[in-house]
Design a protein around this motif. Sequence first.
Motif, PDB file in Angstrom:
ATOM      1  N   THR A  70       5.766  -1.423   6.443  1.00  0.00           N
ATOM      2  CA  THR A  70       6.284  -0.189   7.023  1.00  0.00           C
ATOM      3  C   THR A  70       7.014   0.677   5.993  1.00  0.00           C
ATOM      4  OG1 THR A  70       8.161  -1.514   7.724  1.00  0.00           O
ATOM      5  CG2 THR A  70       6.517  -1.007   9.387  1.00  0.00           C
ATOM      6  N   ARG A  71       7.471   0.067   4.905  1.00  0.00           N
ATOM      7  CA  ARG A  71       8.203   0.863   3.916  1.00  0.00           C
ATOM      8  C   ARG A  71       7.271   1.589   2.945  1.00  0.00           C
ATOM      9  NH1 ARG A  71      11.419  -4.229   2.140  1.00  0.00           N
ATOM     10  NH2 ARG A  71       9.340  -4.911   2.693  1.00  0.00           N
ATOM     11  N   THR A  72       6.098   0.995   2.673  1.00  0.00           N
ATOM     12  CA  THR A  72       5.227   1.606   1.663  1.00  0.00           C
ATOM     13  C   THR A  72       4.097   2.437   2.260  1.00  0.00           C
ATOM     14  OG1 THR A  72       4.005  -0.467   1.618  1.00  0.00           O
ATOM     15  CG2 THR A  72       5.618  -0.105  -0.149  1.00  0.00           C
ATOM     16  N   ALA A  73       3.769   2.221   3.533  1.00  0.00           N
ATOM     17  CA  ALA A  73       2.556   2.841   4.069  1.00  0.00           C
ATOM     18  C   ALA A  73       2.572   4.375   3.986  1.00  0.00           C
ATOM     19  CB  ALA A  73       2.330   2.389   5.508  1.00  0.00           C
ATOM     20  N   LEU A  74       3.655   5.004   4.486  1.00  0.00           N
ATOM     21  CA  LEU A  74       3.680   6.472   4.467  1.00  0.00           C
ATOM     22  C   LEU A  74       3.693   7.038   3.044  1.00  0.00           C
ATOM     23  CD1 LEU A  74       3.634   9.015   6.224  1.00  0.00           C
ATOM     24  CD2 LEU A  74       6.129   8.971   6.233  1.00  0.00           C
TER      25      LEU A  74
ATOM     26  N   TRP B 153       4.035  -7.613  -7.565  1.00  0.00           N
ATOM     27  CA  TRP B 153       3.790  -6.212  -7.213  1.00  0.00           C
ATOM     28  C   TRP B 153       2.629  -6.071  -6.232  1.00  0.00           C
ATOM     29  CZ3 TRP B 153       5.576  -1.334  -9.213  1.00  0.00           C
ATOM     30  CH2 TRP B 153       6.745  -1.461 -10.003  1.00  0.00           C
ATOM     31  N   ALA B 154       1.883  -7.142  -6.039  1.00  0.00           N
ATOM     32  CA  ALA B 154       0.708  -7.064  -5.172  1.00  0.00           C
ATOM     33  C   ALA B 154       1.139  -7.057  -3.709  1.00  0.00           C
ATOM     34  CB  ALA B 154      -0.237  -8.228  -5.459  1.00  0.00           C
ATOM     35  N   LEU B 155       1.647  -5.917  -3.267  1.00  0.00           N
ATOM     36  CA  LEU B 155       2.160  -5.795  -1.900  1.00  0.00           C
ATOM     37  C   LEU B 155       1.020  -5.443  -0.947  1.00  0.00           C
ATOM     38  CD1 LEU B 155       5.307  -3.651  -2.714  1.00  0.00           C
ATOM     39  CD2 LEU B 155       5.262  -6.080  -2.174  1.00  0.00           C
ATOM     40  N   PRO B 156       1.226  -5.726   0.351  1.00  0.00           N
ATOM     41  CA  PRO B 156       0.261  -5.223   1.331  1.00  0.00           C
ATOM     42  C   PRO B 156       0.532  -3.736   1.551  1.00  0.00           C
ATOM     43  CG  PRO B 156       2.018  -6.429   2.426  1.00  0.00           C
ATOM     44  CD  PRO B 156       2.297  -6.524   0.965  1.00  0.00           C
ATOM     45  N   TRP B 157       0.101  -2.912   0.626  1.00  0.00           N
ATOM     46  CA  TRP B 157       0.522  -1.504   0.563  1.00  0.00           C
ATOM     47  C   TRP B 157       0.488  -0.780   1.908  1.00  0.00           C
ATOM     48  CZ3 TRP B 157       3.003  -0.754  -3.697  1.00  0.00           C
ATOM     49  CH2 TRP B 157       2.648  -1.488  -4.832  1.00  0.00           C
ATOM     50  N   LEU B 158      -0.644  -0.930   2.602  1.00  0.00           N
ATOM     51  CA  LEU B 158      -0.781  -0.202   3.859  1.00  0.00           C
ATOM     52  C   LEU B 158      -0.314  -1.041   5.046  1.00  0.00           C
ATOM     53  CD1 LEU B 158      -4.183   1.507   3.163  1.00  0.00           C
ATOM     54  CD2 LEU B 158      -1.973   2.626   3.388  1.00  0.00           C
TER      55      LEU B 158
ATOM     56  N   PRO C 162      -5.461  -5.884   1.037  1.00  0.00           N
ATOM     57  CA  PRO C 162      -4.733  -7.031   0.477  1.00  0.00           C
ATOM     58  C   PRO C 162      -5.608  -8.279   0.292  1.00  0.00           C
ATOM     59  CG  PRO C 162      -4.155  -6.723   2.776  1.00  0.00           C
ATOM     60  CD  PRO C 162      -5.040  -5.579   2.402  1.00  0.00           C
ATOM     61  N   THR C 163      -6.710  -8.364   1.057  1.00  0.00           N
ATOM     62  CA  THR C 163      -7.541  -9.575   0.978  1.00  0.00           C
ATOM     63  C   THR C 163      -8.623  -9.461  -0.096  1.00  0.00           C
ATOM     64  OG1 THR C 163      -7.299  -9.499   3.372  1.00  0.00           O
ATOM     65  CG2 THR C 163      -8.609 -11.291   2.474  1.00  0.00           C
ATOM     66  N   PHE C 164      -9.298  -8.295  -0.112  1.00  0.00           N
ATOM     67  CA  PHE C 164     -10.429  -8.163  -1.029  1.00  0.00           C
ATOM     68  C   PHE C 164     -10.264  -7.021  -2.027  1.00  0.00           C
ATOM     69  CE2 PHE C 164     -12.094  -9.765   3.046  1.00  0.00           C
ATOM     70  CZ  PHE C 164     -12.610 -10.982   2.613  1.00  0.00           C
ATOM     71  N   GLY C 165      -9.185  -6.250  -1.904  1.00  0.00           N
ATOM     72  CA  GLY C 165      -9.071  -5.014  -2.685  1.00  0.00           C
ATOM     73  C   GLY C 165      -8.829  -5.232  -4.164  1.00  0.00           C
ATOM     74  N   PRO C 166      -9.424  -4.367  -5.004  1.00  0.00           N
ATOM     75  CA  PRO C 166      -9.284  -4.515  -6.449  1.00  0.00           C
ATOM     76  C   PRO C 166      -7.882  -4.209  -6.980  1.00  0.00           C
ATOM     77  CG  PRO C 166     -10.590  -2.577  -5.922  1.00  0.00           C
ATOM     78  CD  PRO C 166     -10.347  -3.291  -4.630  1.00  0.00           C
ATOM     79  N   VAL C 167      -7.106  -3.371  -6.273  1.00  0.00           N
ATOM     80  CA  VAL C 167      -5.787  -3.016  -6.803  1.00  0.00           C
ATOM     81  C   VAL C 167      -4.909  -4.249  -6.923  1.00  0.00           C
ATOM     82  CG1 VAL C 167      -3.653  -1.747  -6.326  1.00  0.00           C
ATOM     83  CG2 VAL C 167      -5.861  -0.630  -6.009  1.00  0.00           C
ATOM     84  N   ASN C 168      -4.813  -5.011  -5.838  1.00  0.00           N
ATOM     85  CA  ASN C 168      -3.982  -6.215  -5.883  1.00  0.00           C
ATOM     86  C   ASN C 168      -4.594  -7.307  -6.756  1.00  0.00           C
ATOM     87  OD1 ASN C 168      -2.151  -4.927  -4.325  1.00  0.00           O
ATOM     88  ND2 ASN C 168      -2.329  -6.288  -2.548  1.00  0.00           N
ATOM     89  N   ALA C 169      -5.936  -7.362  -6.801  1.00  0.00           N
ATOM     90  CA  ALA C 169      -6.593  -8.330  -7.672  1.00  0.00           C
ATOM     91  C   ALA C 169      -6.217  -8.042  -9.130  1.00  0.00           C
ATOM     92  CB  ALA C 169      -8.103  -8.274  -7.484  1.00  0.00           C
ATOM     93  N   LEU C 170      -6.193  -6.754  -9.462  1.00  0.00           N
ATOM     94  CA  LEU C 170      -5.845  -6.332 -10.820  1.00  0.00           C
ATOM     95  C   LEU C 170      -4.391  -6.687 -11.134  1.00  0.00           C
ATOM     96  CD1 LEU C 170      -7.472  -4.569 -12.961  1.00  0.00           C
ATOM     97  CD2 LEU C 170      -5.891  -2.757 -12.340  1.00  0.00           C
ATOM     98  N   LEU C 171      -3.502  -6.384 -10.176  1.00  0.00           N
ATOM     99  CA  LEU C 171      -2.085  -6.698 -10.368  1.00  0.00           C
ATOM    100  C   LEU C 171      -1.895  -8.201 -10.561  1.00  0.00           C
ATOM    101  CD1 LEU C 171      -0.493  -4.299  -7.734  1.00  0.00           C
ATOM    102  CD2 LEU C 171      -0.238  -4.159 -10.207  1.00  0.00           C
ATOM    103  N   ASP C 172      -2.624  -8.991  -9.761  1.00  0.00           N
ATOM    104  CA  ASP C 172      -2.558 -10.448  -9.918  1.00  0.00           C
ATOM    105  C   ASP C 172      -3.027 -10.861 -11.303  1.00  0.00           C
ATOM    106  OD1 ASP C 172      -1.519 -11.225  -7.507  1.00  0.00           O
ATOM    107  OD2 ASP C 172      -3.469 -11.365  -6.502  1.00  0.00           O
ATOM    108  N   ALA C 173      -4.142 -10.256 -11.740  1.00  0.00           N
ATOM    109  CA  ALA C 173      -4.767 -10.648 -13.003  1.00  0.00           C
ATOM    110  C   ALA C 173      -3.861 -10.389 -14.197  1.00  0.00           C
ATOM    111  CB  ALA C 173      -6.096  -9.924 -13.169  1.00  0.00           C
ATOM    112  N   VAL C 174      -3.057  -9.316 -14.126  1.00  0.00           N
ATOM    113  CA  VAL C 174      -2.195  -9.016 -15.276  1.00  0.00           C
ATOM    114  C   VAL C 174      -0.797  -9.615 -15.112  1.00  0.00           C
ATOM    115  CG1 VAL C 174      -3.466  -6.939 -15.903  1.00  0.00           C
ATOM    116  CG2 VAL C 174      -1.517  -6.749 -14.355  1.00  0.00           C
ATOM    117  N   GLY C 175      -0.662 -10.517 -14.146  1.00  0.00           N
ATOM    118  CA  GLY C 175       0.598 -11.229 -14.013  1.00  0.00           C
ATOM    119  C   GLY C 175       1.652 -10.495 -13.214  1.00  0.00           C
TER     120      GLY C 175
END
Lengths: 448, 322
Positions: free
Chosen positions: B176-180, B168-173, B151-164
Amino acid sequence: MNPTLGENERNCGPKGSLMKRRWIAGAIGVLAVALAACAPGGGASDQGDKAGADKVTLSLWSWRVEDVKAYEKILAKFEESHPKIHVEFKPFQATEYNNILATGLSSSGGPDVAQLRAYGGLQPLVEADQLLPLDGKVEALSGFDAKLLEGSKGHTDGKIYGVPFAYQTLQVLYNKKLFSDNGIEVPATWDDMIAAAKKLKAAGITPFAVAAGPDATWTLPITHEIFGNARYGSTAFRDALVKGEKKFTDPDFTASVKLIKDLEPYFPKDVVAVKIPDVQALFVTGKAAMYPTGTFDLAPVLAADPSLELGIFQVPPPPGSPVTTPVTPGWADGSFGVNAKSAHQAEALELVKWMATPEFGQLYATELKQLSAVPGVTPSDPLLAEMAKNYAGNGAPYTLLVNFRYGQPNGDAVFRDEVQKMLTGQTDPEAVAASVQKGVEQWFKPGN
Amino acid sequence: MVQARELSVPRRRAARTGARRRYAPRWRVLAVFLLPALLLYSVFIVYPLVSALDYSFFEWRGIRQTGFAGLGNYRDLLSVYPYDQQLWRAFGHNALFFGGTMLIQNTVGLLFALLLFRYGRGKRFLQAAFTTPYLVDPLVVGYLWSLLLNPTFGPVNALLDAVGLDSWALPWLGDTRTALPIVILVNAWQWVGFPMLMFSAALAGIPAEYHEAARVDGASAWQAFRRVTLPLLTPAIGVVSVLTFIGNFNAFGLVYAMAGSSGSPAGSTDVLGLLFYRVGFVEGGVEAIGRSSALAVLMFVFIFGVSLLATSYFRRRERRLV
C-alpha cells in the motif's frame, strides 16, 4: 496565412456554386450513411417474417463469444426436432453484454431469447418488466434444483424468469503427482490439510495457489467460501441472515474470515501483488500443489497442460464449525429467458422449454465442458462428475453472491476490498465483518 | 494575441470593400464544413454530458426511471457507506497523482527540454525516444509495467535479486505504500515527452538576445534561468499544468491496468475514474445509473471549474509579462 485565405475565396466564386451543391449533397449523403450505420439493426425477428410464411427465426443473445461453434451444434439439434423454427445465435462481448441486453430488450431490435445473468445481475431486467415470467409455462422447471432456481427468480416477486443453464461449484484442485511425491494423502481433517501445507512449504512448493492482486479481488470471496463456508454455518447461517436473525458480525462469520488470514503463510509470497495468471502458472507448472477455485478454471488449467494429473477435494470443516461435513459451495451461472416484447413468444417458449430437457443439458455439458443445471445430466468428464456429485450431496450457497448483490454497495464488493486490507495488515477479521454488515444493511431488508 | 490581431485586419478590410455581397451565401459553405463536426460533437460529447446531468437527478431501478430524485443521488454518493469514504479517498489520490506528476513528470520534462536545448547533439533522436511511449495506449503500458514488476515472475525483482539487492525486491504493486508512487512514476515515464516537447517549443521561442543581455549584466546560469527563462515559460507552464490536471483527474486506463477496478491493494491506488467505473459497471445494483451519473457530473464540474480558474490565472500572469 493571407495567401491561403485568398485561394479559398477564389474557389467559392461563381463556378463554386455548382460545386457547393455537390458538396452539400455529398456531406448529407455521408451523414445519412453514418447515421444508418449507427441505428440499431432490424432484429432477427423481422428477417424471420420475410424468410417464409411459416418459418420463424428466433434471435438468441449471449455473452459467450467463445462458444459460437458449440451453440451452432446444439441449436442444430433443436432445429431438427422443430423444423419451423430457425435460431440465430448472436453473442456479444461479455463485459458489455449487460448494457447491450438492457438496451436491446427495451427497443424493437432485441432478442427473442436471451442468456441472463443470475441473482442481482438479473434484477434490473426484472424490475424493468422486460422478461416473460415462466411460471406455469415451462413445466420442467419444477424438477430443477431449488438452489439453482434462486438465480433466475425475481428478488421481490419470486417469479422465475429463466431456465438455468449451468452452475459453478467451488472446491480445491490438487496436483496428484505433487501429493504422492511428498507423501501426502487427500486431507480428511482441517489439521491434515494444514500439516500437508506445512510439508509442501518446507519442500519449496507453494501449498495454495491463491491470488489477491489487482485482477484477483473477485476471487477473494471465492477463497473465503472454499475454506470458510462450513465455518460460518453454510445454508443455515445464510437463511438466518436473510431472515434477519443473524448478522455478518456473528462470531462464526468473523471466524470464517480469520481463516484467510491464518492461511496466508501458505499462499504465494506477497499475495496481494499476485495475479490470477501467476497462480495458474504456479499450479500448472507444478510449483503450487493446491488451487482453490471454481469449475470454470478446470478447462483453462487442462488447456495449459493436458497431461496434468488432477484431483479435487472439498475442504474439511475447520475446528469449531457449526457444519461438520465438508461442503461444496456453488451458484447458478445464469439462465435463458424470453423477451417480454418478443414477436414470436410461442416459438421462444418452445426454445426455452427445450433448454430444460435432458437432451439440451447433455449436449451443453458435452460441448461446453460445463456443469449443466438440467436435472439428471451427468458430465462425462470424471472431475466434473465428481463436482456435480459433491454439489448434489453437500451443495451450499455462495452467500455474498447469491443473496447480497441486489443493492449498492453489494456484499462481496465490500468484502473483497476489506479482505485485501486485512491481508496487507490494515484491518482485522472483526472489522471486515463489520464493514460488510454496515455496507449491506443500507439497502438489505431482512425477510425478503 | 498580437498575431491574431494582425491577421484579422486584412479580412475586415476585405469585407468593407464590398466583398461581402459577392460572397453572400458563404454561411452555407461554412455550414457544410461545420455541420458534420458540430453534429458529431453534439451527438458524442454534448448529448452524453447533458444526459448524464439529466440521469443524475432521477431515481433508477435498473434502466427504468422511477421518479425525480432531486439531489438524492448526490446525497447517496456522499453518505452511503463505503462510497462516502471511497469518494474522498479517491479524490485525495487524484490530488496526489496530480501533485506527483507536476513534481516528477513536468520537472523532468523541463530538465530534458533545457538539456536538449543547450546541447543539441542527438536532439531529434532523443526527442523521438522520449515521446515514443505515448504512442502506446495507457492500458498496454500499465500491463507491461505490471508484468515487469510482477513479484513472482517479473524481471525487475529478478534483477534486484541477481545483483544482491534482494532487500529491495519489494512487491511494488502489492504494497500500500509503494503502489500509488509506482503508478505515478509509470505515468510520468509514459508522458514525460509531452512537457518536454511543450517546453522545447517555448524555449525555442525565447529570443537569444535576452540571455545575452542577462549574461552581459553578469547573471549566473541559475539566475538567467530563474529570472529570464522561467518567467517567459509561463504560457507553456500554464498549458502543461492545466492539461496535466485534466489528464490526472480523469485517470483511468493506466490505473485500471496496474491496480484493477478496485484500486488494489486495499484501495491504495483508487481514483475517481475507478470509483465511477465500479459504481456504474462493476458492482451492478439497481441504483447504478443514477449514482454513477451523479459522480460523473461532480467530476466534470470540478475539473471544468478548476481548469477555467487555472486558465484565467495563467492568462493574468501572461499579461503581466507583456
